[in-house]
Design a protein around this motif. Structure first.
Motif, PDB file in Angstrom:
ATOM      1  N   HIS A 258      40.538  62.196  37.751  1.00 43.72           N
ATOM      2  CA  HIS A 258      41.656  62.248  38.599  1.00 43.72           C
ATOM      3  C   HIS A 258      42.129  60.807  38.732  1.00 43.72           C
ATOM      4  O   HIS A 258      41.396  60.071  39.097  1.00 43.72           O
ATOM      5  CB  HIS A 258      41.598  62.797  39.989  1.00 43.72           C
ATOM      6  CG  HIS A 258      42.878  62.735  40.658  1.00 43.72           C
ATOM      7  ND1 HIS A 258      43.649  63.697  40.583  1.00 43.72           N
ATOM      8  CD2 HIS A 258      43.312  61.893  41.748  1.00 43.72           C
ATOM      9  CE1 HIS A 258      44.798  63.381  41.407  1.00 43.72           C
ATOM     10  NE2 HIS A 258      44.582  62.604  42.111  1.00 43.72           N
TER      11      HIS A 258
ATOM     12  N   GLY B  56      52.560  58.227  40.589  1.00 43.16           N
ATOM     13  CA  GLY B  56      52.057  59.317  40.529  1.00 43.16           C
ATOM     14  C   GLY B  56      50.702  59.633  40.319  1.00 43.16           C
ATOM     15  O   GLY B  56      49.911  58.715  40.011  1.00 43.16           O
ATOM     16  N   ALA B  57      50.285  60.939  40.352  1.00 37.91           N
ATOM     17  CA  ALA B  57      48.870  61.248  40.298  1.00 37.91           C
ATOM     18  C   ALA B  57      48.724  62.264  38.951  1.00 37.91           C
ATOM     19  O   ALA B  57      49.642  63.154  39.085  1.00 37.91           O
ATOM     20  CB  ALA B  57      48.335  61.676  41.442  1.00 37.91           C
ATOM     21  N   SER B  58      47.456  62.306  38.331  1.00 35.98           N
ATOM     22  CA  SER B  58      47.467  63.364  37.419  1.00 35.98           C
ATOM     23  C   SER B  58      45.835  63.572  37.169  1.00 35.98           C
ATOM     24  O   SER B  58      45.235  62.559  37.413  1.00 35.98           O
ATOM     25  CB  SER B  58      48.230  63.028  36.019  1.00 35.98           C
ATOM     26  OG  SER B  58      47.378  61.742  35.611  1.00 35.98           O
ATOM     27  N   ASP B  59      45.590  64.756  36.720  1.00 36.67           N
ATOM     28  CA  ASP B  59      44.015  65.170  36.391  1.00 36.67           C
ATOM     29  C   ASP B  59      44.117  64.641  34.947  1.00 36.67           C
ATOM     30  O   ASP B  59      45.121  64.835  34.020  1.00 36.67           O
ATOM     31  CB  ASP B  59      43.962  66.287  36.740  1.00 36.67           C
ATOM     32  CG  ASP B  59      44.108  66.713  38.127  1.00 36.67           C
ATOM     33  OD1 ASP B  59      43.627  65.608  38.829  1.00 36.67           O
ATOM     34  OD2 ASP B  59      44.369  67.775  38.557  1.00 36.67           O
ATOM     35  N   PHE B  60      42.877  64.586  34.396  1.00 35.70           N
ATOM     36  CA  PHE B  60      42.686  64.426  32.885  1.00 35.70           C
ATOM     37  C   PHE B  60      41.452  64.962  32.394  1.00 35.70           C
ATOM     38  O   PHE B  60      40.348  65.162  33.362  1.00 35.70           O
ATOM     39  CB  PHE B  60      42.861  62.904  32.397  1.00 35.70           C
ATOM     40  CG  PHE B  60      41.899  62.078  32.940  1.00 35.70           C
ATOM     41  CD1 PHE B  60      40.550  61.646  32.453  1.00 35.70           C
ATOM     42  CD2 PHE B  60      41.961  61.353  34.119  1.00 35.70           C
ATOM     43  CE1 PHE B  60      39.427  61.014  32.983  1.00 35.70           C
ATOM     44  CE2 PHE B  60      40.996  60.468  34.800  1.00 35.70           C
ATOM     45  CZ  PHE B  60      39.689  60.458  34.009  1.00 35.70           C
TER      46      PHE B  60
ATOM     47  N   THR C  47      46.028  51.413  42.370  1.00 41.04           N
ATOM     48  CA  THR C  47      45.455  52.489  41.378  1.00 41.04           C
ATOM     49  C   THR C  47      44.127  52.919  41.562  1.00 41.04           C
ATOM     50  O   THR C  47      43.117  52.117  41.926  1.00 41.04           O
ATOM     51  CB  THR C  47      45.552  51.995  39.827  1.00 41.04           C
ATOM     52  OG1 THR C  47      46.855  51.669  39.584  1.00 41.04           O
ATOM     53  CG2 THR C  47      45.376  53.106  39.008  1.00 41.04           C
TER      54      THR C  47
ATOM     55  N   SER D 114      36.180  59.891  38.138  1.00 33.95           N
ATOM     56  CA  SER D 114      35.776  60.649  37.005  1.00 33.95           C
ATOM     57  C   SER D 114      34.272  61.194  36.866  1.00 33.95           C
ATOM     58  O   SER D 114      33.278  60.399  37.421  1.00 33.95           O
ATOM     59  CB  SER D 114      35.965  59.740  35.750  1.00 33.95           C
ATOM     60  OG  SER D 114      35.367  58.643  35.430  1.00 33.95           O
TER      61      SER D 114
ATOM     62  N   ARG E 255      40.878  55.713  40.376  1.00 35.51           N
ATOM     63  CA  ARG E 255      40.476  56.728  39.385  1.00 35.51           C
ATOM     64  C   ARG E 255      39.219  57.109  39.735  1.00 35.51           C
ATOM     65  O   ARG E 255      38.042  56.483  39.995  1.00 35.51           O
ATOM     66  CB  ARG E 255      40.429  56.087  38.138  1.00 35.51           C
ATOM     67  CG  ARG E 255      39.934  57.007  36.811  1.00 35.51           C
ATOM     68  CD  ARG E 255      39.874  56.178  35.546  1.00 35.51           C
ATOM     69  NE  ARG E 255      39.131  56.837  34.685  1.00 35.51           N
ATOM     70  CZ  ARG E 255      38.598  56.599  33.514  1.00 35.51           C
ATOM     71  NH1 ARG E 255      38.984  55.315  33.092  1.00 35.51           N
ATOM     72  NH2 ARG E 255      37.929  57.254  32.721  1.00 35.51           N
TER      73      ARG E 255
ATOM     74  N   ASP F 118      45.332  58.277  40.268  1.00 33.05           N
ATOM     75  CA  ASP F 118      46.408  58.095  41.218  1.00 33.05           C
ATOM     76  C   ASP F 118      46.806  56.569  41.035  1.00 33.05           C
ATOM     77  O   ASP F 118      46.199  55.701  41.353  1.00 33.05           O
ATOM     78  CB  ASP F 118      45.944  58.454  42.698  1.00 33.05           C
ATOM     79  CG  ASP F 118      46.901  58.379  43.488  1.00 33.05           C
ATOM     80  OD1 ASP F 118      48.040  58.225  43.052  1.00 33.05           O
ATOM     81  OD2 ASP F 118      46.545  58.539  44.797  1.00 33.05           O
TER      82      ASP F 118
END
Length: 93
Positions: A48, A55-59, A25, A29, A27, A50
């Protein structure tokens, strides 16, 4: 990592990596804190995440911090339980 621009604005950045066997994992930011006054701060972060197989995602996160009490924070000097037990110092009676 923090960078203080002035007495009200602070920028921050972080890179986190967690890698255990099959779980990897990452991250990243970036954020900013804006101190409105001594007791109230607004916060915002963009990043971001991952999670490898997940999966990956933006926040985006927004928040607020409120401190109360003397010296810019709450104090709890008298919260120990021993003072309520008989024979253990001051009684609460």
């Amino acid at each position: 990592m923090f960078y203080t621009l002035n007495d009200r604005i602070e920028f921050n950045a972080s890179l986190d990596n967690f890698n255990v066997s099959y779980l990897n994992t990452n991250r990243v930011s970036f954020g900013m804190d804006y101190r409105v006054n001594d007791a109230f701060t607004l916060k915002g972060t963009v990043g971001h995440l991952d999670m490898g197989y997940g999966g990956a995602s933006d926040f985006i996160s927004i928040g607020a911090k409120f401190t109360f009490g003397p010296n810019k924070g709450a104090t709890f000097e008298q919260r120990d339980l021993l003072r309520y037990l008989p024979g253990q110092g001051n009684s609460a009676a």
